[in-house]
Design an enzyme around this catalytic site. Sequence first.
Site, PDB file in Angstrom:
ATOM      1  CB  CYS A 250      -9.274   2.932  -2.733  1.00 55.21           C
ATOM      2  SG  CYS A 250      -9.261   3.335  -0.975  1.00 55.21           S
TER       3      CYS A 250
ATOM      4  CG  ASP B 185      -2.265   0.692   0.971  1.00 55.75           C
ATOM      5  OD1 ASP B 185      -2.279   1.902   1.228  1.00 55.75           O
ATOM      6  OD2 ASP B 185      -3.258   0.085   0.532  1.00 55.75           O
TER       7      ASP B 185
ATOM      8  CD1 TRP C 144      -6.951   6.447  -8.328  1.00 58.98           C
ATOM      9  CD2 TRP C 144      -6.143   5.813 -10.309  1.00 58.98           C
ATOM     10  NE1 TRP C 144      -6.921   7.544  -9.140  1.00 58.98           N
ATOM     11  CE2 TRP C 144      -6.428   7.191 -10.366  1.00 58.98           C
ATOM     12  CE3 TRP C 144      -5.628   5.194 -11.456  1.00 58.98           C
ATOM     13  CZ2 TRP C 144      -6.227   7.957 -11.514  1.00 58.98           C
ATOM     14  CZ3 TRP C 144      -5.430   5.959 -12.603  1.00 58.98           C
ATOM     15  CH2 TRP C 144      -5.716   7.328 -12.614  1.00 58.98           C
ATOM     16  CG  ASP C 145      -6.630   5.712  -1.597  1.00 59.84           C
ATOM     17  OD1 ASP C 145      -7.772   6.192  -1.585  1.00 59.84           O
ATOM     18  OD2 ASP C 145      -6.098   5.181  -0.603  1.00 59.84           O
ATOM     19  CG  MET C 146      -9.486  10.871  -5.542  1.00 62.70           C
ATOM     20  SD  MET C 146     -10.126  12.126  -4.423  1.00 62.70           S
ATOM     21  CE  MET C 146     -10.419  13.425  -5.575  1.00 62.70           C
TER      22      MET C 146
ATOM     23  NE  ARG D 250      -3.890  10.310   4.624  1.00 64.17           N
ATOM     24  CZ  ARG D 250      -3.537   9.158   4.082  1.00 64.17           C
ATOM     25  NH1 ARG D 250      -3.556   8.999   2.774  1.00 64.17           N
ATOM     26  NH2 ARG D 250      -3.162   8.160   4.823  1.00 64.17           N
TER      27      ARG D 250
ATOM     28  CG  ASP E   5     -10.549   3.926   4.737  1.00 63.90           C
ATOM     29  OD1 ASP E   5     -10.225   3.119   3.852  1.00 63.90           O
ATOM     30  OD2 ASP E   5     -10.204   5.127   4.725  1.00 63.90           O
TER      31      ASP E   5
HETATM   32  C1  GLA Z   1      -6.728   5.637   2.389  1.00 63.43           C
HETATM   33  C2  GLA Z   1      -7.224   4.268   2.027  1.00 63.43           C
HETATM   34  C3  GLA Z   1      -6.500   3.220   2.853  1.00 63.43           C
HETATM   35  C4  GLA Z   1      -5.003   3.360   2.649  1.00 63.43           C
HETATM   36  C5  GLA Z   1      -4.540   4.775   2.951  1.00 63.43           C
HETATM   37  C6  GLA Z   1      -3.096   4.972   2.565  1.00 63.43           C
HETATM   38  O1  GLA Z   1      -7.114   5.956   3.689  1.00 63.43           O
HETATM   39  O2  GLA Z   1      -8.608   4.160   2.179  1.00 63.43           O
HETATM   40  O3  GLA Z   1      -6.925   1.918   2.502  1.00 63.43           O
HETATM   41  O4  GLA Z   1      -4.672   3.034   1.327  1.00 63.43           O
HETATM   42  O5  GLA Z   1      -5.312   5.733   2.261  1.00 63.43           O
HETATM   43  O6  GLA Z   1      -2.627   6.227   2.838  1.00 63.43           O
END
Ligand code: GLA
Length: 721
Positions: free
Chosen positions: A499, A340, A451-453, A417, A521
Amino acid sequence: MGIVARDRYWLLESGSTAFALGLDDTGVLIQTWYGPRLPRFEDYPAALRGPIFAMEYTMQQTHQDLATGEAGASDERSIDAFSDSGLRGFVLRFEAAAVEGDTLRLTLRDEGHGAIVVLTYRVLEAFGLISRSVSVRNAGSAALHLTRLFSGTFYLPQSYEFTLNHLDGRWGDEFRMQREPFIHGVIQRESRRMTTSHGGVPYFAVERSAPGLGAGEENGALWFGSLDWSGNWKLLAERTRDGRSIVHLGINDHDFVYDLKAGEEFAAPDLFFGYTEGGFGAMSRSWHDFVRERHAPRRNFVPPVVYNSWYATLFDVNVEGQSALADKAAAMGVEMFVIDDGWFKGRFHDRAGLGDWSPDPSKFPQGLKPLADMVHARGMKFGVWIEPEMVNPDSDLYRAHEDWIIHFPGRERTLGRNQSMLNIGRADVQDHLIDIFDRLLSGTAIDFIKWDMNRNISEPGWPSHDRDQREIWVRYVEGLYRIWGELRRRHPNVIWENCSGGGGRVDLGMMAITEQSWASDNTLPPARLDIQEGYTQLFPAATMAAWVTDEHKDAFPLDLRFHVSMAGALGVGGNLLEWTADELETARQHVAAYKGIRPLVVAGDLYRLVSPRSGAFSALMYVAKDKSEAVLFAYRLLPSRPLRNPLIRLAGLDENALYRIVDSGRVLVGAQGSNPSGYPGTSTRSTGGSDGALSGKAWAQIGLRLDLGDLDSTIVRIKRV
Ligand code: GLA
């Protein structure tokens, strides 16, 4: 079925859905019917304008398919614009129609603006759905500024009272199922955050409000739809004074203007809609089939069992630590090992690094390849986390391209953040991201990307844009689709997980470009059961990433945590280095069992038997398409007062076939002949053996009871004999 076009009237039938349009004698396109199919073409209502009253104009009660607000209509509009010529609004008249196979295309024209509006309806017969899209082209000479274009407007049958079902939520509490009766005036649900947002999904399911006439899990009428879009959206449910109920859904017009210079066109996202008399269960099964078999980038995808190291190591990642976790994961039967956040340059905490997507040399001196090789050598695939849309001010990218950040000049840039958002509406930013992630994927054998946001937008400005800055709401999302689409095209074997700080961007748009989505989460079983029930209203379990983590591990048994996650795309996210040998062995057995039932979970029909919202006990099942087998999941949390486990009536089985329960010692039998006491549910004898077969109808009528204690759960397999 399909489309019937006759005498300036078009009837679209798809499964149990009928939808009809016609022209009145002045060429106004009128929506005449949305609801159940009627026996004959002639049964459908004629295309008429509303009656005239002194204080209410005729257009006000006209079910104009694309409500323009013309001639005094004061209901919500579907479309709006102003022009540099000084002209405002739209007056749309029919120009042409074309039917090609399952597609109806209707062209309307606004003489004043010289604008052409094209409505495209497509019958998706296999799923009982219809899609609708709408585009506006400026065929005039003056610039047109579009201020609203909803993808769909729906007039529900007149004189009924209705209740809106939708999904609400917030971070850690996504997909909360909500019911609200229509009120006189407008109920408004929306996102103004640039993503679809934790606060909801662009979706509606409308049922009748009258007692006994609403929708249940397996019965009752529902009018439902959802938008193929991953950005700001707006849903309006309007009840007019004269008793009409109207639903609009589309891109949010909040802070929205889109410029159309001469010759330019704007296409609103597709909207999919349907009607069923089979309640929420039937609706969900249509959505699931549609997503899996038609909409998803990979048809009928089977998700791998994922291990993700986020909860175990947070930012503290390196080759040794990840290798140690990968060893444990491989022994457990995990198929995809995902590292991650924290692997890239300068990413020691959440205050730096985003934007600089090369492995951090102090953590990965030889890059990611040694870890990828090690993971592959253990028979697993390898994945990494990225957050492409973001940049920390403390990063090389930010220092080089401050102008790429979404901001208002002269105003403070609000961080979320500790990060800013890149303006991916810009083609140069898109090109940059395509290039660096193309290189990352080309350079290392990466099989999977999460791929997060992780933040909402602030100061949504685009000072260098040579058009209205408020286009950013649309161009950002289009940019996202372009980047993702291009990376998918160049790397067709990579699996993508969506994500956004949990389930902050889960929608049909994402379903079209990713294999799975991280629902929340929040991984605590009680919350997850609710979240998963909400998620699967629309989205199939195959796409629902669900990990077993260590959060409150002492409060919830490992079996329960696994059983909750096994109802979706199973993953594991705990710190395996701290798990006992017993826990690792239990996990191994669950992973093996999951692989056995996975075909049913990811490709079967979902039946929700007892809702987790009804109390501490809940149950659901997945039934194979050919009805040859099924799997039942049942959970008992902590009841707040004495609770006798309810009788579970199985659903979705072939009524006349015989079914037997296998590999479970938790079933208290329910039918006479196999129940010595003769009273359903009082026996403590398990069916276990081979003589407990009952007809599908008997399992549905008589049901069974489960021997579950508090914080207990089980998975029961059901096979046709
Ligand atoms: C978000 C995602 C988590 C993790 C963190 C990493 O909170 O939902 O699953 O990937 O970012 O910074």
